[in-house]
Design a protein around this motif. Structure first.
Motif, PDB file in Angstrom:
ATOM      1  N   PHE A 101       0.816  -1.218   0.000  1.00 37.49           N
ATOM      2  CA  PHE A 101       0.000   0.000   0.000  1.00 37.49           C
ATOM      3  C   PHE A 101       0.852   1.271   0.000  1.00 37.49           C
ATOM      4  CE2 PHE A 101      -2.960  -3.220   1.614  1.00 37.49           C
ATOM      5  CZ  PHE A 101      -4.016  -2.999   0.739  1.00 37.49           C
ATOM      6  N   ASN A 102       2.159   1.098  -0.195  1.00 40.12           N
ATOM      7  CA  ASN A 102       3.073   2.234  -0.322  1.00 40.12           C
ATOM      8  C   ASN A 102       2.880   3.230   0.825  1.00 40.12           C
ATOM      9  OD1 ASN A 102       5.162   3.598  -1.707  1.00 40.12           O
ATOM     10  ND2 ASN A 102       3.689   4.971  -2.689  1.00 40.12           N
ATOM     11  N   ALA A 103       2.867   2.688   2.036  1.00 40.76           N
ATOM     12  CA  ALA A 103       2.565   3.501   3.213  1.00 40.76           C
ATOM     13  C   ALA A 103       3.677   4.493   3.498  1.00 40.76           C
ATOM     14  CB  ALA A 103       2.339   2.589   4.426  1.00 40.76           C
ATOM     15  N   GLY A 104       3.332   5.769   3.535  1.00 39.64           N
ATOM     16  CA  GLY A 104       4.310   6.811   3.788  1.00 39.64           C
ATOM     17  C   GLY A 104       4.352   7.251   5.240  1.00 39.64           C
ATOM     18  N   TYR A 105       3.177   7.371   5.855  1.00 42.48           N
ATOM     19  CA  TYR A 105       3.080   7.740   7.271  1.00 42.48           C
ATOM     20  C   TYR A 105       2.537   6.539   8.032  1.00 42.48           C
ATOM     21  CZ  TYR A 105       3.955  12.521   5.810  1.00 42.48           C
ATOM     22  OH  TYR A 105       4.536  13.660   5.278  1.00 42.48           O
ATOM     23  N   VAL A 106       3.417   5.930   8.802  1.00 41.98           N
ATOM     24  CA  VAL A 106       3.113   4.669   9.484  1.00 41.98           C
ATOM     25  C   VAL A 106       3.203   4.878  10.985  1.00 41.98           C
ATOM     26  CG1 VAL A 106       3.771   2.250   9.768  1.00 41.98           C
ATOM     27  CG2 VAL A 106       4.048   3.375   7.531  1.00 41.98           C
ATOM     28  N   LEU A 107       2.192   4.388  11.719  1.00 44.45           N
ATOM     29  CA  LEU A 107       2.186   4.442  13.171  1.00 44.45           C
ATOM     30  C   LEU A 107       2.181   3.025  13.725  1.00 44.45           C
ATOM     31  CD1 LEU A 107      -0.587   7.124  13.863  1.00 44.45           C
ATOM     32  CD2 LEU A 107       1.817   7.494  13.295  1.00 44.45           C
ATOM     33  N   GLU A 108       2.944   2.828  14.777  1.00 37.17           N
ATOM     34  CA  GLU A 108       2.935   1.566  15.518  1.00 37.17           C
ATOM     35  C   GLU A 108       2.651   1.904  16.977  1.00 37.17           C
ATOM     36  OE1 GLU A 108       5.865  -2.256  16.331  1.00 37.17           O
ATOM     37  OE2 GLU A 108       6.669  -0.209  16.515  1.00 37.17           O
ATOM     38  N   LEU A 109       1.534   1.415  17.493  1.00 41.47           N
ATOM     39  CA  LEU A 109       1.172   1.686  18.879  1.00 41.47           C
ATOM     40  C   LEU A 109       1.652   0.524  19.738  1.00 41.47           C
ATOM     41  CD1 LEU A 109      -2.450   3.117  18.421  1.00 41.47           C
ATOM     42  CD2 LEU A 109      -0.236   4.115  17.836  1.00 41.47           C
ATOM     43  N   GLY A 110       2.837   0.673  20.325  1.00 40.01           N
ATOM     44  CA  GLY A 110       3.447  -0.379  21.128  1.00 40.01           C
ATOM     45  C   GLY A 110       4.763  -0.830  20.527  1.00 40.01           C
ATOM     46  N   THR A 111       5.865  -0.232  20.964  1.00 38.07           N
ATOM     47  CA  THR A 111       7.186  -0.556  20.403  1.00 38.07           C
ATOM     48  C   THR A 111       7.747  -1.849  20.963  1.00 38.07           C
ATOM     49  OG1 THR A 111       7.599   1.841  20.413  1.00 38.07           O
ATOM     50  CG2 THR A 111       9.463   0.405  19.923  1.00 38.07           C
ATOM     51  N   SER A 112       7.590  -2.056  22.270  1.00 40.45           N
ATOM     52  CA  SER A 112       8.192  -3.181  22.989  1.00 40.45           C
ATOM     53  C   SER A 112       9.692  -3.220  22.696  1.00 40.45           C
ATOM     54  CB  SER A 112       7.496  -4.490  22.637  1.00 40.45           C
ATOM     55  OG  SER A 112       7.932  -5.541  23.483  1.00 40.45           O
ATOM     56  N   LEU A 113      10.240  -4.361  22.298  1.00 43.20           N
ATOM     57  CA  LEU A 113      11.686  -4.491  22.089  1.00 43.20           C
ATOM     58  C   LEU A 113      12.140  -3.987  20.721  1.00 43.20           C
ATOM     59  CD1 LEU A 113      12.245  -8.015  23.680  1.00 43.20           C
ATOM     60  CD2 LEU A 113      12.560  -5.773  24.740  1.00 43.20           C
ATOM     61  N   GLY A 114      11.190  -3.643  19.851  1.00 44.66           N
ATOM     62  CA  GLY A 114      11.546  -3.036  18.574  1.00 44.66           C
ATOM     63  C   GLY A 114      11.712  -3.997  17.416  1.00 44.66           C
ATOM     64  N   LEU A 115      11.382  -5.280  17.592  1.00 41.75           N
ATOM     65  CA  LEU A 115      11.576  -6.228  16.497  1.00 41.75           C
ATOM     66  C   LEU A 115      10.551  -6.016  15.379  1.00 41.75           C
ATOM     67  CD1 LEU A 115      12.357  -9.483  18.517  1.00 41.75           C
ATOM     68  CD2 LEU A 115      13.964  -7.877  17.468  1.00 41.75           C
ATOM     69  N   THR A 170       0.643  13.648  18.428  1.00 40.63           N
ATOM     70  CA  THR A 170       1.495  13.324  17.279  1.00 40.63           C
ATOM     71  C   THR A 170       0.717  13.333  15.973  1.00 40.63           C
ATOM     72  OG1 THR A 170       2.932  11.990  18.700  1.00 40.63           O
ATOM     73  CG2 THR A 170       3.098  11.634  16.321  1.00 40.63           C
ATOM     74  N   VAL A 171      -0.442  12.680  15.940  1.00 43.18           N
ATOM     75  CA  VAL A 171      -1.176  12.596  14.674  1.00 43.18           C
ATOM     76  C   VAL A 171      -1.633  13.969  14.214  1.00 43.18           C
ATOM     77  CG1 VAL A 171      -1.889  10.205  15.042  1.00 43.18           C
ATOM     78  CG2 VAL A 171      -3.399  12.061  15.790  1.00 43.18           C
ATOM     79  N   ALA A 172      -1.809  14.894  15.150  1.00 37.09           N
ATOM     80  CA  ALA A 172      -2.218  16.251  14.774  1.00 37.09           C
ATOM     81  C   ALA A 172      -1.149  16.969  13.959  1.00 37.09           C
ATOM     82  CB  ALA A 172      -2.547  17.067  16.025  1.00 37.09           C
ATOM     83  N   THR A 173       0.089  16.472  13.997  1.00 37.59           N
ATOM     84  CA  THR A 173       1.184  17.093  13.238  1.00 37.59           C
ATOM     85  C   THR A 173       1.357  16.459  11.859  1.00 37.59           C
ATOM     86  OG1 THR A 173       2.923  15.586  14.050  1.00 37.59           O
ATOM     87  CG2 THR A 173       2.380  17.496  15.424  1.00 37.59           C
TER      88      THR A 173
END
Length: 259
Positions: A101-115, A170-173
């Motif tokens: 989907f050629n995602a340009g603005y991606v959000l991840e809610l929950g980083t944890s260890l970053g894998l 964040t999303v407001a920016t």
């Protein structure tokens, strides 16, 4: 959870009987297609194996639904790597979807260890995208940052703090949201709240991915509420994750498919 899985298996279909051309192609080419591991991601799996053997412990600030396997605020990194990270096949799926989907603005809610973050970062690097990963625990965020730097993804924006505050700020920016992976607070009210916070920033091709939609009765309730929202057109239940699409040209349909 076990009962939910058997209910899922009973209902889950495959390519046969899929009459939506959009879902048929997505399922055949992206979801079920046995792609090789994404280029550049083998170091992520090497890190995963290292973390599974780690003797390190971490003092965590848990703002979510907690862990079924750990009590208290001191947790073994190996346990977090085993239980709090998506398995590689799901991480690869997120990577494929972000690229497709050629995602340009991606959000991840929950980083944890970053894998899982690293898989999304790998895809974002190929789409010239920006990845914002939200983590409530400062100690966990610090460890994830070191992992992402080690893997070469130092440009990931890790937003630290209570998601109830940091998400809206964040999303407001951002000019828009292309893809969100919801993997933070596995309870009904926060899940629906985060969905509603992101909703004003979607466009026709935005994809929302919800983790562990059958994790609890509350998460199943949240999934049903999201499916029923007027803005939602197509959903795909893969048991481990649920996909949500807003494509206005599609009839409102809900699919349960094997993964």
């Amino acid at each position: 959870m076990i009962a939910a899985y058997f209910r899922y298996l009973w209902r889950a279909g495959n390519l046969h009987g899929l009459h939506s051309p959009f879902v048929y192609a997505l399922y055949r080419d992206i979801i079920r297609h046995r792609h090789p591991a994404p280029p550049g991601t083998s170091p992520i799996e090497t890190l995963r194996q290292s973390l599974l053997r780690s003797k390190q412990s971490l003092t965590v600030t848990d703002l979510g639904a907690g862990s079924r396997r750990s009590t208290g605020n001191v947790r073994a990194v190996s346990t977090m790597a085993r239980n709090a990270q998506k398995p590689a096949r799901y991480a690869w799926l997120l990577h494929r979807l972000a690229l497709h989907f050629n995602a340009g603005y991606v959000l991840e809610l929950g980083t944890s260890l970053g894998l899982t973050t690293a898989y999304l970062a790998n895809a974002a690097a190929q789409t010239s995208g920006q990845l914002y990963s939200f983590e409530g625990c400062p100690n966990t965020a610090t460890l994830a940052r070191s992992h992402l730097n080690q893997l070469g993804y130092s440009d990931v924006n890790i937003v630290v703090g209570n998601l109830d505050d940091t998400l809206a700020e964040t999303v407001a920016t951002l000019p828009r949201i292309d893809l969100v992976f919801f993997d933070a607070n596995h309870r009904y009210e926060p899940t629906v709240q985060y969905f509603m916070t992101c909703l004003p920033f979607i466009h026709n091709d935005t994809l929302f991915i919800f983790d562990d939609i059958h994790w609890s009765a509350g998460m199943e309730q949240a999934w049903e509420a999201i499916k029923a929202h007027p803005a939602v057109q197509v959903t795909i239940d893969l048991f481990g994750v649920g996909l949500v699409f807003f494509r206005r040209e599609q009839p409102k349909q809900h699919f349960v498919l094997r993964f």
